[in-house]
Design a protein around this motif. Structure first.
Motif, PDB file in Angstrom:
ATOM      1  N   HIS A 153       1.087   5.291   0.341  1.00  0.00           N
ATOM      2  CA  HIS A 153       0.334   6.467   0.781  1.00  0.00           C
ATOM      3  C   HIS A 153       1.301   7.642   0.834  1.00  0.00           C
ATOM      4  O   HIS A 153       2.216   7.666   1.640  1.00  0.00           O
ATOM      5  CB  HIS A 153      -0.261   6.199   2.174  1.00  0.00           C
ATOM      6  CG  HIS A 153      -1.118   7.340   2.656  1.00  0.00           C
ATOM      7  ND1 HIS A 153      -1.531   7.438   3.957  1.00  0.00           N
ATOM      8  CD2 HIS A 153      -1.636   8.402   2.016  1.00  0.00           C
ATOM      9  CE1 HIS A 153      -2.249   8.540   4.097  1.00  0.00           C
ATOM     10  NE2 HIS A 153      -2.336   9.133   2.934  1.00  0.00           N
ATOM     11  N   GLN A 181       0.875  -1.174   0.000  1.00  0.00           N
ATOM     12  CA  GLN A 181       0.000   0.000   0.000  1.00  0.00           C
ATOM     13  C   GLN A 181       0.904   1.212   0.000  1.00  0.00           C
ATOM     14  O   GLN A 181       1.819   1.316   0.800  1.00  0.00           O
ATOM     15  CB  GLN A 181      -0.881  -0.019   1.232  1.00  0.00           C
ATOM     16  CG  GLN A 181      -1.629   1.269   1.427  1.00  0.00           C
ATOM     17  CD  GLN A 181      -2.630   1.167   2.558  1.00  0.00           C
ATOM     18  OE1 GLN A 181      -3.321   0.169   2.724  1.00  0.00           O
ATOM     19  NE2 GLN A 181      -2.706   2.208   3.354  1.00  0.00           N
ATOM     20  N   LYS A 214      -8.023   2.076   8.268  1.00  0.00           N
ATOM     21  CA  LYS A 214      -7.128   0.919   8.186  1.00  0.00           C
ATOM     22  C   LYS A 214      -7.419  -0.037   9.349  1.00  0.00           C
ATOM     23  O   LYS A 214      -8.125   0.319  10.299  1.00  0.00           O
ATOM     24  CB  LYS A 214      -5.683   1.389   8.211  1.00  0.00           C
ATOM     25  CG  LYS A 214      -5.249   1.930   9.562  1.00  0.00           C
ATOM     26  CD  LYS A 214      -3.834   2.437   9.514  1.00  0.00           C
ATOM     27  CE  LYS A 214      -3.489   3.062  10.858  1.00  0.00           C
ATOM     28  NZ  LYS A 214      -2.354   3.959  10.783  1.00  0.00           N
ATOM     29  N   ALA A 230      -6.700   6.683   5.320  1.00  0.00           N
ATOM     30  CA  ALA A 230      -5.835   5.599   5.782  1.00  0.00           C
ATOM     31  C   ALA A 230      -5.858   5.507   7.305  1.00  0.00           C
ATOM     32  O   ALA A 230      -6.015   4.425   7.872  1.00  0.00           O
ATOM     33  CB  ALA A 230      -4.411   5.836   5.286  1.00  0.00           C
ATOM     34  N   GLN A 231      -5.747   6.649   7.934  1.00  0.00           N
ATOM     35  CA  GLN A 231      -5.774   6.618   9.395  1.00  0.00           C
ATOM     36  C   GLN A 231      -7.108   6.154   9.924  1.00  0.00           C
ATOM     37  O   GLN A 231      -7.192   5.457  10.924  1.00  0.00           O
ATOM     38  CB  GLN A 231      -5.507   8.026   9.938  1.00  0.00           C
ATOM     39  CG  GLN A 231      -4.057   8.403   9.976  1.00  0.00           C
ATOM     40  CD  GLN A 231      -3.916   9.758  10.633  1.00  0.00           C
ATOM     41  OE1 GLN A 231      -4.542  10.023  11.650  1.00  0.00           O
ATOM     42  NE2 GLN A 231      -3.102  10.607  10.043  1.00  0.00           N
ATOM     43  N   ASN A 238      -4.032   1.544  -2.692  1.00  0.00           N
ATOM     44  CA  ASN A 238      -4.108   0.178  -2.176  1.00  0.00           C
ATOM     45  C   ASN A 238      -4.884  -0.647  -3.182  1.00  0.00           C
ATOM     46  O   ASN A 238      -5.222  -0.167  -4.261  1.00  0.00           O
ATOM     47  CB  ASN A 238      -4.726   0.153  -0.780  1.00  0.00           C
ATOM     48  CG  ASN A 238      -6.120   0.735  -0.765  1.00  0.00           C
ATOM     49  OD1 ASN A 238      -6.688   0.993  -1.829  1.00  0.00           O
ATOM     50  ND2 ASN A 238      -6.654   0.955   0.412  1.00  0.00           N
ATOM     51  N   ASP A 287      -8.166  11.823   7.103  1.00  0.00           N
ATOM     52  CA  ASP A 287      -7.305  10.876   6.410  1.00  0.00           C
ATOM     53  C   ASP A 287      -7.936   9.492   6.360  1.00  0.00           C
ATOM     54  O   ASP A 287      -8.219   8.875   7.385  1.00  0.00           O
ATOM     55  CB  ASP A 287      -5.955  10.813   7.141  1.00  0.00           C
ATOM     56  CG  ASP A 287      -4.928  10.106   6.300  1.00  0.00           C
ATOM     57  OD1 ASP A 287      -5.265   9.059   5.725  1.00  0.00           O
ATOM     58  OD2 ASP A 287      -3.790  10.606   6.223  1.00  0.00           O
ATOM     59  N   ASP A 321      -6.724  10.401  -0.764  1.00  0.00           N
ATOM     60  CA  ASP A 321      -6.500   9.749   0.528  1.00  0.00           C
ATOM     61  C   ASP A 321      -7.273  10.404   1.657  1.00  0.00           C
ATOM     62  O   ASP A 321      -7.169   9.978   2.776  1.00  0.00           O
ATOM     63  CB  ASP A 321      -5.006   9.779   0.872  1.00  0.00           C
ATOM     64  CG  ASP A 321      -4.570  11.130   1.345  1.00  0.00           C
ATOM     65  OD1 ASP A 321      -5.141  12.127   0.866  1.00  0.00           O
ATOM     66  OD2 ASP A 321      -3.685  11.200   2.202  1.00  0.00           O
ATOM     67  N   LEU A 377      -3.678   7.633  -1.974  1.00  0.00           N
ATOM     68  CA  LEU A 377      -3.608   6.373  -1.256  1.00  0.00           C
ATOM     69  C   LEU A 377      -3.796   5.274  -2.290  1.00  0.00           C
ATOM     70  O   LEU A 377      -4.858   5.160  -2.895  1.00  0.00           O
ATOM     71  CB  LEU A 377      -4.714   6.330  -0.206  1.00  0.00           C
ATOM     72  CG  LEU A 377      -4.875   5.019   0.552  1.00  0.00           C
ATOM     73  CD1 LEU A 377      -3.640   4.751   1.391  1.00  0.00           C
ATOM     74  CD2 LEU A 377      -6.101   5.082   1.426  1.00  0.00           C
TER      75      LEU A 377
END
Lengths: 499, 687, 101, 183, 537
Positions: B69, B67, B209, B205-206, B89, B203, B141, B87
């Motif tokens: 980012h 992944q 995830k 991703a934060q 993925n 975010d 992202d 991002l």
């Protein structure tokens, strides 16, 4: 009889000693004599000469006034056995009066209708110069006798001025109303004075006995007497409910006379009112008649009545008459603070009001001269025909409304802050009501003041090409006043530090 | 923030960025320099070609590998720092690839399809802009940028639907589309704000995830707790509802689906790209992005709504005569499947279906485009007053348009989900998992997969109907207007190439080597944890039953539409063998099922038109009504107060003026009376 | 012994009579007479109290001044009334109301 | 009741009666005449208040000056004014007079009230005046006293009023004279 | 020469030149005006570029943190017992003013260009225009309340004449209404200003002062004075500070305008000539918002804190009410005017939240709306100049006739309705985010307000799209027939030169909000800090 003899020399030396402090008034008297003699010698064609002499004389008087500042450095002086009181504020008031009367003396002749008066204007100047003496006395009077005398003096001159154009029906009618109303008011006032004298045993307001003795008499009786006296003063100040004569008289009188009536007697009457209330307000044990309350209530009513009634007017002079009533109410607001700060705000405000009002009437006069119109609806589109005069009119009206940057605004600001600082100390709800009414009526004032620029500039009409009887003098005068109003608006401390 | 990334990764990121930005560059070039030029089509096409190549490279580098980012400071507001970043993925590169790859044939196709249009360049500007927005949407992202592009996608869709802006219907449709999308946007925005309030970050991703912020927040005692932030739990629901609104609007889920059929006012190629393959899938993609946010109950709701949408849309599609409308409803139906799949936890399968659906639906639309185009030709050649999209006019086109026919057939079969097609893989996957899920959850939930299966049969029916009516039989136009000249064909390579490409993509090999088992698709292994339930009997039963019945239904359709008679059909085999019962079943079919279904279809369509659209219209009416009230208030109440105060001023002024009657004695009287009365009053108050 | 109160009551009645006259009469000259009555009421007061002010003689002095002022005012008022008569041919203030709102 | 008191009540009665006649008389000539009587009676009251000089002035200025002036004005305004004056309502209480009457009565009530409330005979300053013999005796002439005061204490008003009279003279002359001519 | 002073008084100088030039040179007036505004723009851009950021340049309540300060004694009067009256010419800017100043200068340039359409009485128009210019710029720079008030009031008169003399059919009514409305607010503001002045003492000189910065410090209030925080005075039974706040708020709310004090706006906008509409919408409304931030919350942070709920409520009401009203309009200009009401509601909502996000959003929204409303009104002006009609129903299919114009209209409309990529989006999103967050941060606003606010975004889409559909799309059909068709030419280079920069700025700000946010952030944080700390004194 014998008991008076020892006193004579004292009294005489007192009178003689007062004379140095009385120079401006003596000069006015001399001027008066000069003018009257000129008038008599040269007949009705002497107007121009009379005017020149009068104006020149007023300049001298103003100088004499200025000299007086040095005389009172150590404090106020009682003159002529406590008939008069000369102090700083009085001198300032006198200066204002003299300055304005100087302007007015210049101005009288520029009204075409007054100028066309068949009997000539020289008598007018005589009367005006004479009245200035009355005004001076009014400002300094601290004795019930001198107060009454001064008021009568000024009233008498005013009656004559209003009715001056004897061939004109309006003028005469206004004169009749004025004289009847005025004489009745003065009778009422005299009765009040007689009661005060009866209850207090003296005519001298500042002798110290007056307030002390009156405080011991039944409050109701004293109040009644004071109310009657106030009614008389109110006639001069034109506050509610003694204001009914104002619109009719202002409309009927020749425009410069209206300018005279709406400024000089009113300003002097404020000085008189100050002198009248001072002994009572500053007497610690004074009870009963609450000057602040009564004057505040009167102020509020006056502001409302004047401003609101003006909204419905379309005759410019009538409108300005009502607005003048409103301004009286506003000035009363400054007065009820009873502080030096309030007093200086008052003088400043009155000077600015006087200047602006004279200019406004001069401009109304200008349009009257040029187009023969008195109704604001007829001003339609004239702003493009007479740009300078119209712009001046707008500036002057701004000042009268009290918008920045004009002297009217700073005047308003000073008054507000004076009242506010007192309010902060005692939280008198009347003061708050005054403040709110003052603010509110400013908005209302805009309602009618704006009619003038509205018609001048906003309404469009096909310009009728008519013969222009331009009166440059009026425009120059009002332009100068307008510029002064703006300059004093931006830099008020040029002026107020002397007040 | 950029930690030292390996060179390889930087390159990948650059490729990804280039892939996103290229269409934008094409848009800018077209907009600024190629105002009227035909070159603009090729500029866009080349851009998307390069973009798709880069996307595929990125795909191969990221898929199941890592992944990536990267982010860069955007701006600071208060204590919050906002980054802009991408991002990459599995999910985003999949979408990246999908969008660009689908867009490519559509571009090629469009160069031909739109070549005579006055707004040719404008069309490609819009199209490139759309591609840019869509590509950016999938790689962004953070939520705020995601939202930004989400709206831009809607905006470009607005532009494209209203491409022929001098058509009142088109303008009406694009307005409707945009406003309904706005409703969804507002929901999404609200959700984003709620999330921001809760987690202080945008975010993705934060947030999403494994073990991210969402995962570590809890719901306790009616409070939604994350870190130090406590919020009533209802706001978690509202956030989910908001996201669902966004999804429903974009992916045309009940009750916000009504814009999609109307959106067919746009050029058909646009419908193919935006309203079938990519944009409408953005909702499902969004669901995939924020999946961890939903809890069990919310997912179930999602499943129910998806399922209902699928069923409803399918029934409506049964009776439509407008070619594109049928496809539009089928799109809604398929999107319903995807949403349902998300709801039942078949995350991967849902996305799988998204991918397959993108290909075959795009294919179907492009084919339909050709058909419509040709019919339009006939119309224009012969000056007929017909609706070129009405399938009642068509028929027997299979000989005239052979390639189109084949492509449609492939696409149609994939849509039905017959074996050997990609559709089979994904759709059976969904159905199987639905059954498993229902078994797991309890019998009441069985309704869902059953309904889904019925939908599948309905799909088979309407697809069959469509193909049969368009390509089989005789040309109805000829019977209606004998003597018209017909010169039509598949068109040039720019028509054919896309069809061929897409047809290939609709077959199983692209996704799985085993044409019959959806579990072996590589796609599924790349997407999240495909847990699956216990190996169950459904794995075998469901595909068989569903497919067999689908075939039956198709045959039935054949009987109805080609043989024109059910009586005839009963003689030809299957049903005839069980004579007595056959009659009964026939009748049952006829009287109960068909009528019921038709009635249901009518009803749902009516419902759609009157109630849902009506509701939307009602909302509009209410809006206008409120607007009227507000305007009235403004004029009469707020301004009225102003005028009232003016009147009061006048009244007071009038009162003060009343005394001015010109009689001096009256003045004196007033004054003296005022003096004495006030004095007396004062005395009275004193004592 | 004549008390001050007696004087004041006489003066009060006189004052009110004058007030009645100025408001009710339809003739400017009569109104003027009413005003004189009011003034005289005040003068009576002044004179009555002046008895207790032998040294300054304020009351009596004031009375003298008031009489003179009244005369001057009356003269002016009559001059104006005559002018009004010339213009309007009437001296009824109620009929002279061109100036009004 | 001393003779002085009797005289006072008599004079007072005449004053008020004639004043009221002025108020109710419809005839202008009669009311002017009654006013004449009022002024005389008032002069008598002044004498009773030990203000002989004021009384004399009253007679000289008012009766001799003002009244004559009024009569002249009345004559000058001609027959029409006379006729108009005759026309006005004769009744003391009529609808048009009612507000005026009520107002006057209101004032009267209030004034009587405040006069009694004030209790003038017991005023502080009058007691003091009595104490220091600052009271005019019944046999004293005030003329000298007034003369001295006029030239000393009241010099300013005395001088000012001369200017005032001059102004009034000029003004009144201006108003009354015919257009374009000199007096 | 101080740059701010230069900035403020340049227009007056040019105005005087115009007044002195003979009318025969009237053709040059517009160039002189344009030159003046361009010069101003140059100054403000220079300031923007040299504006230092960082916590030590936050401004708000620290006099030393302001930049480009000039402080001269102006009116200084000895009032005897009441001490000295201290009025200063005190100008300076912090982050919040600098962005608004740049925006203002730019809008003024646009307005100057839009003034090309004026044909009558040019001397008067441009002189008044430049006077107005001075006043609006002055308002944003003034740090002395008296000075502020002076400039604030000085705006009224030129506007009155500009609307009244060059306006449309009902111009008199509109002008008077505008004048009275705003005067009503400002007169009472005067009272509060005087009250504040008497309550505050300059700690150094010991005089009463009009210095706004010193008014923000509770320690400078005299014990027992009306507006002292500690003494809890009352006016007519209400807490004095609340009264003061409310009065000031009303004055500014009229400018913003906040429902229900907004009805002057549609009338004034509709009747005003295009350049004046531009100034009204672009700048005047911002003065209201600026005043609320700088003065209402700056001087009365405690009341702003406790009254935030009502502020927010008014904001939400404005958003929705304005939007609904816009939906009901037929007159294009009126619709845009109401949309301004709606959009400015976000400003109020953001300010009410008292979070960094909310206030930043509000300021950004002001800047953004400054440009966008300018653009919208200019666009209306374009069409009005051609056919003298603005009724939405009288046009159809303008997209075919005026394609470039339509592009700009679409840009303006979509930017206004909050399409991402344009400035309004970030502004509105963060206003709402701030409003939502406020419940958790300081508990001022309930959650639902933010949600209701977001409905406003939806409604704005409705009325803008409806207008687009009605006026620009579809087949050409005009009320005026072929005459209109000929008259409706596409935009010319001058109009393009005006619109393009605006569109680009809206776009740039949308993509790079840091242009604004970067400058204001320190000030906003300081302001938030300041309002939070108010109870610790």
């Amino acid at each position: 009889m014998k008991y008076l003899f020892p006193d004579i020399s004292n009294q005489l030396s007192n009178a003689l000693g007062s004379i140095p402090f009385f120079m401006p008034e003596i000069y006015i008297t001399v001027l008066f004599v000069l003018v009257i003699v000129t008038d008599l010698l040269f007949g009705k064609n002497s107007a121009r000469l009379c005017r020149t002499i009068a104006c020149a004389g007023m300049v001298v008087v103003i100088f004499k006034d200025l000299q007086q500042f040095e005389q009172i450095l150590s404090g106020g002086h009682f003159l002529f056995g406590s008939m008069l009181l000369l102090h700083r504020t009085a001198i300032v008031f006198k200066l204002i009066i003299d300055l304005l009367s100087f302007i007015l003396l210049l101005y009288f002749e520029w009204d075409h209708r007054l100028k066309a008066h068949k009997k000539g204007l020289s008598d007018l100047y005589t009367i005006v110069v004479g009245s200035v003496l009355g005004l001076h006395l009014m400002i300094m009077a601290v004795n019930l006798l001198s107060i009454y005398l001064a008021i009568e003096f000024v009233s008498l001159a005013s009656y004559l001025l209003v009715a001056y154009r004897s061939e004109n029906a309006f003028s005469t009618e206004a004169g009749l109303k004025y004289v009847l109303f005025g004489a009745a008011s003065s009778a009422v006032m005299l009765y009040g004075i007689s009661l005060l004298y009866g209850f207090g045993g003296t005519l001298d307001l500042f002798s110290g006995h007056m307030a002390e003795r009156l405080a011991q008499v039944n409050t109701m009786s004293v109040s009644f007497a004071i109310v009657l006296v106030l009614a008389g003063i109110g006639f001069k100040l034109s506050f509610v409910p003694a204001h009914f004569w104002v619109p009719d008289v202002y409309e009927g009188a020749a425009t410069p006379v209206t300018a005279y009536l709406s400024t000089l007697p009113k300003i002097a009457a404020f000085a008189l009112l100050v002198n009248f209330v001072t002994p009572f307000v500053f007497y610690d044990h004074w009870k009963g008649f609450d000057f602040r309350l009564v004057l505040s209530a009167i102020g509020i009513l006056t502001m409302i009545a004047g401003n609101f009634a003006a909204v419905l007017q379309s005759n410019v002079k009538r409108m300005l008459a009502y607005s003048g009533i409103g301004h009286t109410g506003f000035a009363l607001m400054a007065l009820v603070t009873f502080t030096p700060q309030g007093l200086s705000a008052l003088t400043y405000y009155l000077l600015m009001y006087g200047l602006a009002n004279i200019a406004a009437l001069a401009l109304a006069n200008y349009f009257e001269n040029a187009e023969g119109i008195t109704d604001v609806k007829d001003y339609k589109g004239l702003g493009f025909k007479y740009p300078l005069a119209s712009v001046c009119f707008v500036v002057v009206l701004i000042s009268l409304t009290g918008l920045p940057v004009s002297a009217g605004f700073t005047g308003k600001l000073f008054v507000f802050s004076a009242v506010y600082s007192i309010y902060q100390q005692n939280h008198d709800v009347w003061l708050l009501a005054l403040l709110i009414t003052g603010a509110l009526t400013t908005v209302v004032a805009l309602f009618y003041y704006i009619k003038v620029p509205l018609n001048l500039f906003l309404k469009r009409t096909e310009l009728i090409v008519s013969e222009n009887k331009w009166s440059y003098n009026l425009v120059i005068l009002s332009t100068m006043i307008a510029i002064a109003l703006i300059i004093f608006g931006i830099f008020p401390d040029l002026l107020i530090k002397y007040m | 923030m950029n930690k030292a990334l390996p060179y390889q990764d930087i390159q990948t990121v650059c490729f990804a960025i280039a892939a996103v930005v290229l269409p934008f560059a094409a848009f800018v070039i077209n907009f600024l320099f190629l105002g009227k030029s035909k070159l603009s089509g090729w500029v866009s096409t080349v851009a998307i070609l390069v973009s798709s190549i880069l996307s595929v490279i990125v795909f191969t580098r990221v898929w199941n590998v890592q992944q990536i980012h990267v982010k860069h400071l955007w701006f600071i507001i208060g204590d919050n720092t906002l980054y802009t970043g991408i991002l990459l993925n599995n999910l985003s590169v999949l979408m990246l690839g999908l969008v660009s790859v689908i867009a490519l044939p559509v571009h090629i196709y469009s160069t031909a399809y739109m070549k005579d249009d006055a707004g040719y360049s404008r069309y490609f500007q819009y199209l490139s802009f759309f591609c840019f927005s869509m590509l950016a949407l999938v790689v962004m992202d953070n939520l705020i940028l995601l939202y930004a592009f989400w709206e831009l996608v809607g905006f470009s869709s607005y532009l494209l639907i209203g491409f022929w802006f001098d058509r009142a219907t088109a303008v009406q449709a694009n307005k409707k589309a945009f406003i309904i999308n706005r409703i969804g946007d507002i929901g999404l925005l609200t959700a984003i704000i709620i999330l921001f309030n809760q987690y202080h970050t945008f975010d993705i991703a934060q947030l999403f995830k494994d073990g991210g912020l969402i995962a570590s927040s809890t719901i306790n005692n009616g409070l939604w707790i994350s870190g130090t932030t406590l919020t009533p739990v209802v706001w978690q629901y509202i956030a989910c509802i908001g996201i669902f609104l966004g999804v429903a609007a974009k992916s045309a889920q009940f009750p916000l689906h009504t814009w999609l059929p109307d959106a067919m006012e746009g050029p058909t190629s646009v419908s193919a790209l935006i309203h079938a393959a990519t944009m409408v899938a953005a909702g499902v993609f969004l669901l995939g992005r924020v999946y961890p946010l939903f809890n069990e109950a919310e997912l179930t709701t999602l499943a129910v709504i998806g399922c209902f949408t699928a069923f409803m849309a399918a029934t409506i599609a049964l009776t439509q005569n407008d070619l594109k409308r049928i496809l539009a409803y089928s799109t809604i139906s398929q999107l319903g499947y995807m949403v349902m799949a998300m709801g039942i936890g078949a995350y991967a399968t849902s996305l799988f279906h998204l991918v397959t659906h993108a290909f075959f639906k795009c294919l179907l639309f492009l084919s339909a485009g050709i058909v419509i185009h040709q019919i339009k030709h006939i119309k224009e050649d012969n000056h007929l007053n017909i609706d070129p999209q009405d399938i009642a006019n068509m028929g027997g086109l299979r000989k005239k348009l052979p390639l189109t026919f084949i492509a449609t057939l492939i696409g149609g079969l994939a849509l039905i989900g017959l074996p050997l097609t990609s559709g089979y893989l994904s759709k059976e996957g969904i159905l199987v998992q639905a059954f498993e899920w229902a078994e797991h959850k309890g019998s009441a939930y069985m309704l869902l997969p059953v309904l889904a299966s019925i939908t599948s049969w309905l799909t088979a029916f309407y697809v069959a109907r469509l193909i049969l009516k368009v390509f089989y039989g005789d040309m109805h136009l000829l019977t209606l207007h004998p003597g018209i000249k017909i010169h039509i064909g598949d068109g040039g390579w720019r028509y054919k190439l896309p069809l061929v490409l897409l047809s290939l993509c609709c077959l199983f090999p692209l996704f799985s080597l085993n044409p019959l088992s959806h579990t072996q698709s590589w796609l599924l292994y790349g997407l999240s944890s495909y847990k699956g339930y216990t190996e169950s009997i459904f794995e075998i039963i469901v595909p068989v039953v569903v497919n067999v019945l689908s075939l039956v239904v198709m045959y039935y359709a054949y009987i109805i539409y080609i043989k024109q008679s059910i009586w005839v059909s009963s003689q030809t085999g299957l049903l005839y063998r069980i004579s007595f019962n056959e009659w009964y079943i026939d009748r049952f079919y006829n009287c109960v099922v068909v009528k019921f279904v038709l009635a249901l279809s009518d009803m749902t369509f009516w419902f759609d038109r009157k109630v849902i659209d009506g509701f939307v219209n009602l909302l509009e009416k209410i809006g206008v009504f409120i607007a009227g009230i507000a305007s009235w208030c403004d004029r009469y109440i707020v301004d009225g107060i102003l005028h009232l105060s003016a009147a009061i001023v006048q009244a007071i002024g009038g009162f003060a003026r009343r005394f001015q009657n010109g009689k001096v004695q009256y003045y004196l009287f007033s004054m003296l009376l005022a003096v004495i009365v006030v004095f007396i009053l004062k005395i009275l108050i004193w004592n | 012994m004549i008390t001050l109160t007696d004087f004041m009551i006489v003066s009060a009645v006189l004052f009110c009579t004058g007030m009645f006259v100025i408001i009710s009469k339809k003739n400017s000259i009569q109104i003027l007479i009413g005003i004189e009555l009011m003034l005289n009421a005040a003068i009576l007061n002044l004179v009555a109290f002046g008895k207790y002010d032998r040294i300054n003689n304020s009351g009596q002095m004031f009375a003298l001044f008031a009489i003179v002022l009244a005369a001057a005012t009356t003269a002016v008022a009559l001059a104006i009334i005559l002018n009004v008569y010339k213009q309007y041919k009437t001296i009824d203030p109620d009929k002279i109301k061109q100036l009004k709102d | 009741m001393s003779i002085v008191q009797v005289l006072f009540y008599f004079m007072g009665l005449i004053t008020l009666a004639s004043a009221l006649t002025v108020a109710i008389s419809k005839n202008l000539v009669r009311s002017i005449f009654m006013f004449f009587i009022t002024l005389f009676a008032l002069a008598g009251l002044y004498v009773l208040a030990l203000a002989d000089f004021v009384a004399v002035t009253q007679i000289v200025i008012y009766v001799g000056g003002i009244l004559v002036l009024i009569l002249f004005a009345f004559m000058l305004s001609g027959k029409e004014a006379l006729a108009a004056a005759q026309l006005q309502s004769n009744r003391f209480v009529s609808l048009s007079n009612l507000p005026a009457l009520l107002l006057a009565l209101l004032f009267l009530v209030v004034m009587i009230n405040i006069i009694f409330k004030a209790d003038v005979s017991n005023l502080q300053w009058i007691k003091e005046a009595n104490g220091v013999k600052n009271v005019i005796g019944s046999n004293e002439s005030m003329i000298n006293n007034i003369g001295i005061n006029l030239m000393t204490r009241y010099l300013l008003p005395f001088e000012a009023i001369s200017v005032l009279l001059m102004v009034a003279l000029v003004g009144a002359a201006h108003l009354s004279r015919k257009e374009g001519t000199r007096v | 020469m101080n740059i701010l002073t230069l900035l403020i008084f340049t227009p007056v100088l040019f105005g005087l030149i115009i007044l002195l030039l003979p009318s025969s040179m009237r053709a040059s007036f517009k160039y002189i005006t344009l030159l003046a505004t361009l010069l101003q723009l140059g100054f403000s851009i220079w300031m923007y570029l040299n504006f230092k950021t960082g916590a030590s340049y936050a401004g708000i309540n620290h006099e030393e943190q302001f930049q480009f300060v000039q402080k001269l004694p102006w009116i200084s009067l000895d009032l005897g017992g009441a001490g000295k009256m201290q009025i200063e010419y005190f100008v300076g800017i912090d982050g919040i003013s600098v962005t608004l100043l740049v925006m203002t200068s730019l809008v003024l340039v646009i307005a100057a260009i839009a003034s090309w359409e004026i044909t009558s009485n040019l001397k008067g128009f441009f002189a008044l225009f430049l006077l107005l210019d001075m006043a609006v710029v002055g308002v944003f720079c003034a740090l002395d309340f008296f000075l502020f008030y002076t400039f604030y009031e000085l705006m009224l008169l030129p506007l009155y004449f500009l609307i009244g003399m060059w306006g449309g059919a009902r111009r008199e009514y509109a002008a008077i209404k505008f004048f009275l409305y705003t005067l009503f607010g400002s007169v009472f503001m005067l009272l509060v200003m005087v009250g504040l002045y008497l309550s505050v003492k300059d700690p150094i000189t010991g005089n009463h002062t009009f210095n706004m910065i010193q008014m923000m410090n509770p320690k400078n209030y005299i014990d027992g004075s009306v507006f002292s925080i500690l003494s809890h005075q009352t006016i007519l039974g209400m807490p004095a500070r609340t009264v003061g706040f409310v009065v000031l708020f009303i004055a500014f709310a009229i400018k913003v305008p906040v429902v229900p004090l907004h009805t002057w706006l549609p009338d004034a906008h509709v009747e005003a000539p295009t350049p004046v509409s531009i100034i009204l919408a672009g700048i005047l409304l911002k003065i209201g918002g600026y005043g609320i931030i700088r003065i209402c919350t700056g001087i009365f942070p405690d009341v702003a804190y406790s009254g935030a709920y009502w502020l927010g409520l008014l904001g939400v009401i404005s958003i929705l009410y304005g939007a609904f009203n816009a939906l009901a309009q037929r007159d294009l200009k009126r619709m845009i005017a109401y949309s301004s009401v709606s959009h400015m509601g976000f400003v109020l909502l953001g300010i009410a939240s008292q979070t960094a996000e909310g206030i930043s959003g509000a300021v950004l929204q002001m800047v953004s709306h400054g440009f966008l409303s300018t653009m919208l009104f200019f666009l209306v002006g374009v069409i009005y100049n051609r056919v003298h009609d603005r009724d939405i129903y009288n046009f159809r299919g303008l997209g075919t006739l005026m394609p470039k114009y339509t592009v700009y209209v679409m840009v303006a409309f979509f930017a206004s309705l909050g399409l991402p990529g344009f400035s309004a989006f970030v502004a509105e999103a963060f206003s709402l985010a701030g409003a939502f967050k406020s419940h958790n941060v300081n508990g001022l606003l309930p959650y639902w307000m933010a949600v209701c606010g977001s409905v406003g975004i939806l409604l704005s889409a409705a009325y803008f799209l409806w207008t687009l559909q009605r006026m620009f799309f579809g087949t050409v059909s005009l009320k005026g027939g072929d005459i209109w068709k000929i008259a409706l030419t596409d935009i010319n280079w001058r109009e393009t030169a005006t619109l393009l920069p605006l569109a680009l700025i809206a776009l740039t700000l949308g993509v790079m909000p840091s242009l604004v946010l970067g400058k204001i952030n320190d000030s906003v944080l300081a302001l938030v800090q300041f309002t939070q700390n108010v109870f610790h004194y």
